[in-house]
Motif scaffolding. Structure first.
Motif, PDB file in Angstrom:
ATOM      1  N   GLN A  33       0.843  -1.131  -0.142  1.00  0.00           N
ATOM      2  CA  GLN A  33      -0.020   0.004  -0.033  1.00  0.00           C
ATOM      3  C   GLN A  33       0.752   1.277  -0.014  1.00  0.00           C
ATOM      4  O   GLN A  33       0.816   2.066  -0.888  1.00  0.00           O
ATOM      5  CB  GLN A  33      -0.838  -0.074   1.381  1.00  0.00           C
ATOM      6  N   CYS A  34       1.712   1.198   1.073  1.00  0.00           N
ATOM      7  CA  CYS A  34       2.520   2.576   1.188  1.00  0.00           C
ATOM      8  C   CYS A  34       4.227   2.459   0.986  1.00  0.00           C
ATOM      9  O   CYS A  34       4.488   3.503   0.784  1.00  0.00           O
ATOM     10  CB  CYS A  34       2.304   3.049   2.309  1.00  0.00           C
ATOM     11  N   GLY A  35       4.422   1.111   0.754  1.00  0.00           N
ATOM     12  CA  GLY A  35       5.822   0.954   0.155  1.00  0.00           C
ATOM     13  C   GLY A  35       6.737   1.168   1.210  1.00  0.00           C
ATOM     14  O   GLY A  35       8.177   0.895   1.233  1.00  0.00           O
ATOM     15  N   ALA A  36       6.485   1.158   2.617  1.00  0.00           N
ATOM     16  CA  ALA A  36       7.188   1.447   3.736  1.00  0.00           C
ATOM     17  C   ALA A  36       7.539  -0.191   3.987  1.00  0.00           C
ATOM     18  O   ALA A  36       7.038  -1.129   3.690  1.00  0.00           O
ATOM     19  CB  ALA A  36       6.710   1.839   4.866  1.00  0.00           C
ATOM     20  N   LEU A  37       9.076  -0.374   4.613  1.00  0.00           N
ATOM     21  CA  LEU A  37       9.542  -1.612   4.727  1.00  0.00           C
ATOM     22  C   LEU A  37       8.659  -2.100   6.026  1.00  0.00           C
ATOM     23  O   LEU A  37       8.460  -1.490   7.137  1.00  0.00           O
ATOM     24  CB  LEU A  37      10.974  -1.632   5.274  1.00  0.00           C
ATOM     25  N   ARG A  38       8.250  -3.393   5.855  1.00  0.00           N
ATOM     26  CA  ARG A  38       7.332  -4.149   6.856  1.00  0.00           C
ATOM     27  C   ARG A  38       7.917  -5.576   7.160  1.00  0.00           C
ATOM     28  O   ARG A  38       8.626  -6.207   6.362  1.00  0.00           O
ATOM     29  CB  ARG A  38       6.004  -3.940   6.907  1.00  0.00           C
ATOM     30  N   LEU A  39       7.683  -6.345   8.100  1.00  0.00           N
ATOM     31  CA  LEU A  39       8.055  -7.575   8.380  1.00  0.00           C
ATOM     32  C   LEU A  39       7.094  -8.252   7.552  1.00  0.00           C
ATOM     33  O   LEU A  39       5.936  -8.049   7.657  1.00  0.00           O
ATOM     34  CB  LEU A  39       8.075  -8.101   9.892  1.00  0.00           C
ATOM     35  N   PRO A  40       7.549  -9.424   6.888  1.00  0.00           N
ATOM     36  CA  PRO A  40       6.436 -10.321   6.130  1.00  0.00           C
ATOM     37  C   PRO A  40       5.459 -11.016   7.167  1.00  0.00           C
ATOM     38  O   PRO A  40       5.803 -11.362   8.394  1.00  0.00           O
ATOM     39  CB  PRO A  40       7.497 -11.531   5.345  1.00  0.00           C
ATOM     40  N   HIS A  41       4.269 -11.008   6.637  1.00  0.00           N
ATOM     41  CA  HIS A  41       3.274 -11.740   7.214  1.00  0.00           C
ATOM     42  C   HIS A  41       2.835 -10.738   8.554  1.00  0.00           C
ATOM     43  O   HIS A  41       2.388 -11.524   9.515  1.00  0.00           O
ATOM     44  CB  HIS A  41       3.593 -13.105   7.809  1.00  0.00           C
ATOM     45  N   ARG A  42       3.235  -9.617   8.691  1.00  0.00           N
ATOM     46  CA  ARG A  42       2.821  -8.595   9.678  1.00  0.00           C
ATOM     47  C   ARG A  42       1.831  -7.425   9.226  1.00  0.00           C
ATOM     48  O   ARG A  42       2.212  -7.249   7.828  1.00  0.00           O
ATOM     49  CB  ARG A  42       3.951  -8.175  10.385  1.00  0.00           C
ATOM     50  N   VAL A  43       1.302  -6.868   9.934  1.00  0.00           N
ATOM     51  CA  VAL A  43       0.587  -5.735   9.403  1.00  0.00           C
ATOM     52  C   VAL A  43       1.448  -4.465   9.428  1.00  0.00           C
ATOM     53  O   VAL A  43       2.297  -4.371  10.251  1.00  0.00           O
ATOM     54  CB  VAL A  43      -0.609  -5.248  10.578  1.00  0.00           C
ATOM     55  N   CYS A  44       1.289  -3.827   8.300  1.00  0.00           N
ATOM     56  CA  CYS A  44       2.262  -2.581   8.183  1.00  0.00           C
ATOM     57  C   CYS A  44       2.179  -1.830   9.178  1.00  0.00           C
ATOM     58  O   CYS A  44       1.140  -1.330   9.664  1.00  0.00           O
ATOM     59  CB  CYS A  44       1.723  -1.915   6.983  1.00  0.00           C
ATOM     60  N   PRO A  45       3.231  -1.149   9.948  1.00  0.00           N
ATOM     61  CA  PRO A  45       3.371  -0.362  10.882  1.00  0.00           C
ATOM     62  C   PRO A  45       2.848   0.969  10.557  1.00  0.00           C
ATOM     63  O   PRO A  45       2.557   1.823  11.418  1.00  0.00           O
ATOM     64  CB  PRO A  45       4.786  -0.591  11.384  1.00  0.00           C
ATOM     65  N   SER A  46       3.054   1.352   9.436  1.00  0.00           N
ATOM     66  CA  SER A  46       2.932   2.788   9.006  1.00  0.00           C
ATOM     67  C   SER A  46       1.502   3.092   8.626  1.00  0.00           C
ATOM     68  O   SER A  46       0.747   3.927   8.679  1.00  0.00           O
ATOM     69  CB  SER A  46       3.882   3.309   8.152  1.00  0.00           C
ATOM     70  N   CYS A  47       0.899   2.036   7.793  1.00  0.00           N
ATOM     71  CA  CYS A  47      -0.465   2.462   7.130  1.00  0.00           C
ATOM     72  C   CYS A  47      -1.514   1.283   7.808  1.00  0.00           C
ATOM     73  O   CYS A  47      -2.824   1.420   7.668  1.00  0.00           O
ATOM     74  CB  CYS A  47      -0.463   2.133   5.724  1.00  0.00           C
ATOM     75  N   GLY A  48      -1.127   0.325   8.417  1.00  0.00           N
ATOM     76  CA  GLY A  48      -2.063  -0.725   8.840  1.00  0.00           C
ATOM     77  C   GLY A  48      -2.599  -1.599   8.145  1.00  0.00           C
ATOM     78  O   GLY A  48      -3.651  -2.358   8.148  1.00  0.00           O
ATOM     79  N   PHE A  49      -1.964  -1.732   6.782  1.00  0.00           N
ATOM     80  CA  PHE A  49      -2.624  -2.487   5.471  1.00  0.00           C
ATOM     81  C   PHE A  49      -2.069  -3.926   5.907  1.00  0.00           C
ATOM     82  O   PHE A  49      -1.075  -4.183   6.161  1.00  0.00           O
ATOM     83  CB  PHE A  49      -2.037  -1.978   4.392  1.00  0.00           C
ATOM     84  N   TYR A  50      -2.799  -4.953   5.499  1.00  0.00           N
ATOM     85  CA  TYR A  50      -2.554  -6.453   5.687  1.00  0.00           C
ATOM     86  C   TYR A  50      -3.666  -6.918   4.721  1.00  0.00           C
ATOM     87  O   TYR A  50      -4.902  -6.883   4.643  1.00  0.00           O
ATOM     88  CB  TYR A  50      -2.363  -6.896   6.809  1.00  0.00           C
ATOM     89  N   ASN A  51      -3.038  -7.785   3.610  1.00  0.00           N
ATOM     90  CA  ASN A  51      -3.812  -8.890   2.945  1.00  0.00           C
ATOM     91  C   ASN A  51      -4.848  -8.007   2.076  1.00  0.00           C
ATOM     92  O   ASN A  51      -6.098  -8.530   2.054  1.00  0.00           O
ATOM     93  CB  ASN A  51      -4.616  -9.823   3.902  1.00  0.00           C
ATOM     94  N   GLY A  52      -4.355  -6.848   1.498  1.00  0.00           N
ATOM     95  CA  GLY A  52      -5.226  -6.208   0.588  1.00  0.00           C
ATOM     96  C   GLY A  52      -6.336  -5.087   1.358  1.00  0.00           C
ATOM     97  O   GLY A  52      -7.094  -4.617   0.475  1.00  0.00           O
ATOM     98  N   LYS A  53      -6.334  -5.085   2.513  1.00  0.00           N
ATOM     99  CA  LYS A  53      -7.298  -4.329   3.206  1.00  0.00           C
ATOM    100  C   LYS A  53      -6.701  -3.592   4.593  1.00  0.00           C
ATOM    101  O   LYS A  53      -5.804  -4.186   5.111  1.00  0.00           O
ATOM    102  CB  LYS A  53      -8.583  -4.912   3.478  1.00  0.00           C
ATOM    103  N   ILE A  54      -7.437  -2.625   5.035  1.00  0.00           N
ATOM    104  CA  ILE A  54      -6.729  -1.879   6.284  1.00  0.00           C
ATOM    105  C   ILE A  54      -7.459  -2.841   7.427  1.00  0.00           C
ATOM    106  O   ILE A  54      -8.544  -2.924   7.680  1.00  0.00           O
ATOM    107  CB  ILE A  54      -7.109  -0.570   6.537  1.00  0.00           C
TER     108      ILE A  54
END
Ligand code: ZN
Length: 70
Positions: A33-54
């Motif tokens: 979603q936002c292109g920020a680095l995140r751990l795989p299989h974790r919710v993105c820390p900056s935008c809360g996006f995971y698996n195609g939805k927030i």
């Protein structure tokens, strides 16, 4: 009881003790979603996006909601 025949050298001792100090994150993937680095299989820390939805509201949005309530 079996005992070591010789005392280990300082080099060998220090090599053993230095095994555990490396702490590095080996795999970081970019958020879809936002292109920020995140751990795989974790919710993105900056935008809360995971698996195609927030999944989780991002921290910035949460603080804004708190301000609106006050
Ligand atoms: Zn993101």
């Amino acid at each position: 009881m079996p005992n070591p025949k010789r005392k280990h050298t300082p080099q060998r001792r220090d090599k053993r003790r230095s095994q555990n100090w490396k702490l590095e994150v080996k795999s970081l993937s970019a958020c879809g979603q936002c292109g920020a680095l995140r751990l795989p299989h974790r919710v993105c820390p900056s935008c809360g996006f995971y698996n195609g939805k927030i999944e989780v509201a991002p921290k910035a949005a949460k603080t804004e909601e708190g301000k609106e309530k006050k």
